[in-house]
Design a protein around this motif. Structure first.
Motif, PDB file in Angstrom:
ATOM      1  N   PRO A 116       0.805  -1.234   0.000  1.00 53.68           N
ATOM      2  CA  PRO A 116       0.000   0.000   0.000  1.00 53.68           C
ATOM      3  C   PRO A 116       0.829   1.271   0.000  1.00 53.68           C
ATOM      4  O   PRO A 116       0.269   2.365  -0.150  1.00 53.68           O
ATOM      5  CB  PRO A 116      -0.817  -0.130   1.289  1.00 53.68           C
ATOM      6  N   PHE A 117       2.136   1.171   0.153  1.00 51.25           N
ATOM      7  CA  PHE A 117       2.979   2.360   0.224  1.00 51.25           C
ATOM      8  C   PHE A 117       3.781   2.573  -1.053  1.00 51.25           C
ATOM      9  O   PHE A 117       4.635   3.463  -1.108  1.00 51.25           O
ATOM     10  CB  PHE A 117       3.904   2.278   1.437  1.00 51.25           C
ATOM     11  N   ALA A 118       3.528   1.746  -2.070  1.00 50.15           N
ATOM     12  CA  ALA A 118       4.164   1.939  -3.373  1.00 50.15           C
ATOM     13  C   ALA A 118       3.313   2.900  -4.188  1.00 50.15           C
ATOM     14  O   ALA A 118       2.142   2.646  -4.449  1.00 50.15           O
ATOM     15  CB  ALA A 118       4.319   0.604  -4.093  1.00 50.15           C
ATOM     16  N   GLU A 119       3.889   3.990  -4.588  1.00 45.75           N
ATOM     17  CA  GLU A 119       3.181   5.030  -5.325  1.00 45.75           C
ATOM     18  C   GLU A 119       2.725   4.506  -6.687  1.00 45.75           C
ATOM     19  O   GLU A 119       3.476   3.835  -7.386  1.00 45.75           O
ATOM     20  CB  GLU A 119       4.131   6.219  -5.487  1.00 45.75           C
ATOM     21  N   ARG A 120       1.498   4.812  -7.060  1.00 46.75           N
ATOM     22  CA  ARG A 120       0.957   4.313  -8.326  1.00 46.75           C
ATOM     23  C   ARG A 120       1.822   4.760  -9.499  1.00 46.75           C
ATOM     24  O   ARG A 120       1.999   4.025 -10.478  1.00 46.75           O
ATOM     25  CB  ARG A 120      -0.482   4.815  -8.503  1.00 46.75           C
ATOM     26  N   GLY A 121       2.385   5.935  -9.435  1.00 44.23           N
ATOM     27  CA  GLY A 121       3.200   6.430 -10.534  1.00 44.23           C
ATOM     28  C   GLY A 121       4.457   5.617 -10.774  1.00 44.23           C
ATOM     29  O   GLY A 121       5.051   5.690 -11.861  1.00 44.23           O
ATOM     30  N   PHE A 122       4.913   4.826  -9.782  1.00 44.20           N
ATOM     31  CA  PHE A 122       6.112   4.002  -9.932  1.00 44.20           C
ATOM     32  C   PHE A 122       5.788   2.537 -10.232  1.00 44.20           C
ATOM     33  O   PHE A 122       6.689   1.740 -10.460  1.00 44.20           O
ATOM     34  CB  PHE A 122       6.964   4.061  -8.658  1.00 44.20           C
ATOM     35  N   GLY A 185       7.905  -9.319   5.245  1.00 45.98           N
ATOM     36  CA  GLY A 185       8.160 -10.107   6.448  1.00 45.98           C
ATOM     37  C   GLY A 185       7.178  -9.845   7.581  1.00 45.98           C
ATOM     38  O   GLY A 185       7.337 -10.390   8.672  1.00 45.98           O
ATOM     39  N   VAL A 186       6.163  -9.024   7.331  1.00 47.52           N
ATOM     40  CA  VAL A 186       5.191  -8.649   8.366  1.00 47.52           C
ATOM     41  C   VAL A 186       4.022  -9.622   8.358  1.00 47.52           C
ATOM     42  O   VAL A 186       3.461  -9.936   7.298  1.00 47.52           O
ATOM     43  CB  VAL A 186       4.691  -7.203   8.133  1.00 47.52           C
ATOM     44  N   ARG A 187       3.643 -10.115   9.531  1.00 46.83           N
ATOM     45  CA  ARG A 187       2.529 -11.068   9.619  1.00 46.83           C
ATOM     46  C   ARG A 187       1.182 -10.399   9.375  1.00 46.83           C
ATOM     47  O   ARG A 187       0.318 -10.949   8.703  1.00 46.83           O
ATOM     48  CB  ARG A 187       2.536 -11.739  10.998  1.00 46.83           C
ATOM     49  N   ASP A 188       0.998  -9.212   9.933  1.00 42.98           N
ATOM     50  CA  ASP A 188      -0.269  -8.507   9.804  1.00 42.98           C
ATOM     51  C   ASP A 188      -0.039  -7.176   9.092  1.00 42.98           C
ATOM     52  O   ASP A 188       0.429  -6.219   9.711  1.00 42.98           O
ATOM     53  CB  ASP A 188      -0.885  -8.272  11.189  1.00 42.98           C
ATOM     54  N   PRO A 189      -0.355  -7.090   7.804  1.00 43.29           N
ATOM     55  CA  PRO A 189      -0.130  -5.838   7.068  1.00 43.29           C
ATOM     56  C   PRO A 189      -0.854  -4.643   7.679  1.00 43.29           C
ATOM     57  O   PRO A 189      -0.399  -3.495   7.517  1.00 43.29           O
ATOM     58  CB  PRO A 189      -0.672  -6.151   5.668  1.00 43.29           C
ATOM     59  N   LYS A 190      -1.940  -4.866   8.384  1.00 40.76           N
ATOM     60  CA  LYS A 190      -2.683  -3.760   8.986  1.00 40.76           C
ATOM     61  C   LYS A 190      -1.935  -3.131  10.162  1.00 40.76           C
ATOM     62  O   LYS A 190      -2.298  -2.047  10.615  1.00 40.76           O
ATOM     63  CB  LYS A 190      -4.057  -4.247   9.447  1.00 40.76           C
ATOM     64  N   ARG A 210       4.772   3.474  10.218  1.00 38.70           N
ATOM     65  CA  ARG A 210       5.036   2.811  11.503  1.00 38.70           C
ATOM     66  C   ARG A 210       4.818   1.308  11.381  1.00 38.70           C
ATOM     67  O   ARG A 210       3.771   0.861  10.917  1.00 38.70           O
ATOM     68  CB  ARG A 210       4.091   3.379  12.557  1.00 38.70           C
ATOM     69  N   PHE A 211       5.837   0.520  11.766  1.00 37.99           N
ATOM     70  CA  PHE A 211       5.722  -0.933  11.877  1.00 37.99           C
ATOM     71  C   PHE A 211       5.463  -1.241  13.354  1.00 37.99           C
ATOM     72  O   PHE A 211       6.396  -1.342  14.161  1.00 37.99           O
ATOM     73  CB  PHE A 211       7.002  -1.619  11.397  1.00 37.99           C
ATOM     74  N   GLU A 212       4.197  -1.357  13.694  1.00 34.54           N
ATOM     75  CA  GLU A 212       3.803  -1.428  15.102  1.00 34.54           C
ATOM     76  C   GLU A 212       4.434  -2.609  15.823  1.00 34.54           C
ATOM     77  O   GLU A 212       4.917  -2.491  16.952  1.00 34.54           O
ATOM     78  CB  GLU A 212       2.276  -1.509  15.201  1.00 34.54           C
ATOM     79  N   GLU A 213       4.449  -3.764  15.192  1.00 41.31           N
ATOM     80  CA  GLU A 213       4.955  -4.977  15.836  1.00 41.31           C
ATOM     81  C   GLU A 213       6.434  -4.863  16.182  1.00 41.31           C
ATOM     82  O   GLU A 213       6.909  -5.487  17.142  1.00 41.31           O
ATOM     83  CB  GLU A 213       4.721  -6.179  14.908  1.00 41.31           C
ATOM     84  N   TYR A 214       7.164  -4.066  15.436  1.00 44.35           N
ATOM     85  CA  TYR A 214       8.617  -3.955  15.631  1.00 44.35           C
ATOM     86  C   TYR A 214       9.024  -2.610  16.226  1.00 44.35           C
ATOM     87  O   TYR A 214      10.229  -2.336  16.350  1.00 44.35           O
ATOM     88  CB  TYR A 214       9.341  -4.182  14.300  1.00 44.35           C
ATOM     89  N   ASN A 215       8.045  -1.787  16.587  1.00 44.83           N
ATOM     90  CA  ASN A 215       8.349  -0.462  17.143  1.00 44.83           C
ATOM     91  C   ASN A 215       9.336   0.278  16.241  1.00 44.83           C
ATOM     92  O   ASN A 215      10.303   0.886  16.687  1.00 44.83           O
ATOM     93  CB  ASN A 215       8.920  -0.593  18.560  1.00 44.83           C
TER      94      ASN A 215
END
Length: 430
Positions: A116-122, A185-190, A210-215
């Motif tokens: 979700p963080f990859a810009e559509r233009g790229f 490598g994230v279990r929960d993308p949300k 922010r990667f909540e699980e990894y602070n």
């Protein structure tokens, strides 16, 4: 990369005056007094024999000490082989930027449509690009192997950290690539989100994920020149509508500190079309520098940046990278044609702006603070196949400067991750 310089030179002093040992003046004082009182003893007396032998022994010792001391000062102490190997090993760093692109069917490292963080233009595939060979290339250094990217290892290494990217849209591309690589490598993308709920855009000055699980926080600050841009001094020429204040770092620089990883870039906006044609000139203090060249201004801006780093950044905590210029592949008489190939070039082509790389290396080499230069210029020069071209968003925009994602910026980040996981490229396999 630039590490702290440790001065191993030390001043030494040596006493060249020999120390007296068992001086004859202090030896056998009772006999010394008796000689004057009772007259000299016979020559064959045991006392005289012992006295003469002692004098000869002391003289021999004195000569030996003088000769041995001089020889010892001229011949260096032997170095044990284990010490020599340890020193050599600790200074062997592979040049990860000297290499080639090799085909690898295990690539790409992620799918932009799933990030979700990859810009559509790229996202060239989503924008209609049909060929996929450009996704199947891996950067291979000549003298070593980069470790296979492992998202879980990278996330654990960055647990509790703050990563900051500063620069132009090329920096934003690397920031997006960095996040998408970690997302695999994230279990929960949300559990991964933009801290202000912002959508990725070209003009916003701050984006933070922010990667909540990894602070873990991975942030981007838009600062295309690194220094302040503002109104020019009064009573300047009418053509001057704005000025780059080369002696002042961007006013958002205070937000870059207190990070663990700090990645800078600048260069694509340092062109006549984005400066002089737009009425933007250079300023030092309160004076306009209308005759200053772009290269000189770029160097002065970097000197301002270097002073800020040494003054404001705690390099015991923060590791700093500066990425060099990324080549573009515009062609035609006016450099306005964009022809994206289907395979990498056999020769390094494109607009490389090597003088910018030389300026970066020169400034960094004089800094007291450790800075690692990511010398990616030659890497991109081969990749005429990896630009956005006509597969932009909207589709009417031609682009032979920016890169598709996945693509070349992933290789930059693989190099950064390998630096973190291999003690600064010292433990790479040959």
């Amino acid at each position: 990369m630039h590490m702290p310089t440790i001065n191993f030179n030390r001043s030494t002093s040596a006493r060249h005056t020999p120390r007296a040992v068992n001086s004859p003046r202090a030896f056998n004082a009772s006999h010394h007094r008796k000689w004057w009182v009772s007259g000299p003893p016979p020559f064959d007396s045991p006392v005289v024999t012992y006295f003469v032998a002692s004098i000869l022994m002391l003289t021999a010792c004195f000569i030996y000490l003088c000769v041995f001391g001089y020889w010892a000062r001229q011949v260096p102490a032997p170095v044990q082989i284990s010490q020599l190997l340890q020193t050599t090993k600790s200074t062997e760093v592979c040049d990860v930027f000297d290499g080639m692109w090799v085909p690898d069917g295990s690539y790409p490292l992620y799918n932009s449509s799933d990030c979700p963080f990859a810009e559509r233009g790229f996202n060239c595939l989503a924008n209609g690009r049909k060929d996929t060979n450009y996704l199947k290339w891996r950067w291979k250094p000549k003298d070593c192997e980069l470790p296979t990217f492992d998202a879980l290892k990278a996330l654990e290494k960055l647990r509790g950290k703050r990563v900051v990217f500063v620069g132009d849209s090329m920096s934003r591309t690397q920031w997006e690539s960095f996040i998408c690589m970690l997302m695999t490598g994230v279990r929960d993308p949300k559990s991964v989100y933009e801290v202000n709920g912002n959508q990725i855009s070209k003009t916003i000055r701050f984006l933070g994920v922010r990667f909540e699980e990894y602070n873990l926080s991975v942030e981007f600050f838009r600062s295309v020149f690194l220094v302040q841009q503002g109104l020019p001094p009064r009573h300047g020429p009418k053509r001057v509508r704005s000025a780059l204040k080369l002696d002042r770092l961007d006013d958002i620089s205070r937000k870059w500190i207190d990070s663990d990883l700090l990645v800078f870039n600048s260069g694509h906006w340092w062109t006549p079309s984005k400066l002089f044609d737009m009425g933007c000139y250079f300023q030092d203090g309160g004076s306009l520098k209308l005759g200053m060249s772009i290269n000189s201004a770029f160097e002065m801006a970097l000197q301002t940046w270097a002073s800020w780093v040494e003054r404001s950044v705690n390099t015991n905590r923060t590791h700093i990278f500066f990425r060099t210029f990324e080549p573009s592949h515009w062609s035609g008489a006016n450099q306005k044609e964009c022809k994206v190939t289907t395979e990498p070039s056999f020769d390094a082509k494109g607009t490389e702006r090597n003088e910018f790389g030389d300026i970066i290396a020169s400034v960094v080499s004089t800094m007291r603070a450790p800075v690692t230069v990511l010398n990616v210029t030659s890497m991109g020069a081969f990749r005429s196949d990896a630009h956005i071209g006509t597969y932009s968003h909207p589709l009417t925009v031609l682009d032979c400067s920016h890169w598709c994602l996945p693509g070349v910026p992933d290789a930059w980040n693989e190099i950064v991750f390998s630096y973190l996981l291999t003690d600064g490229w010292r433990n790479l396999e040959n």
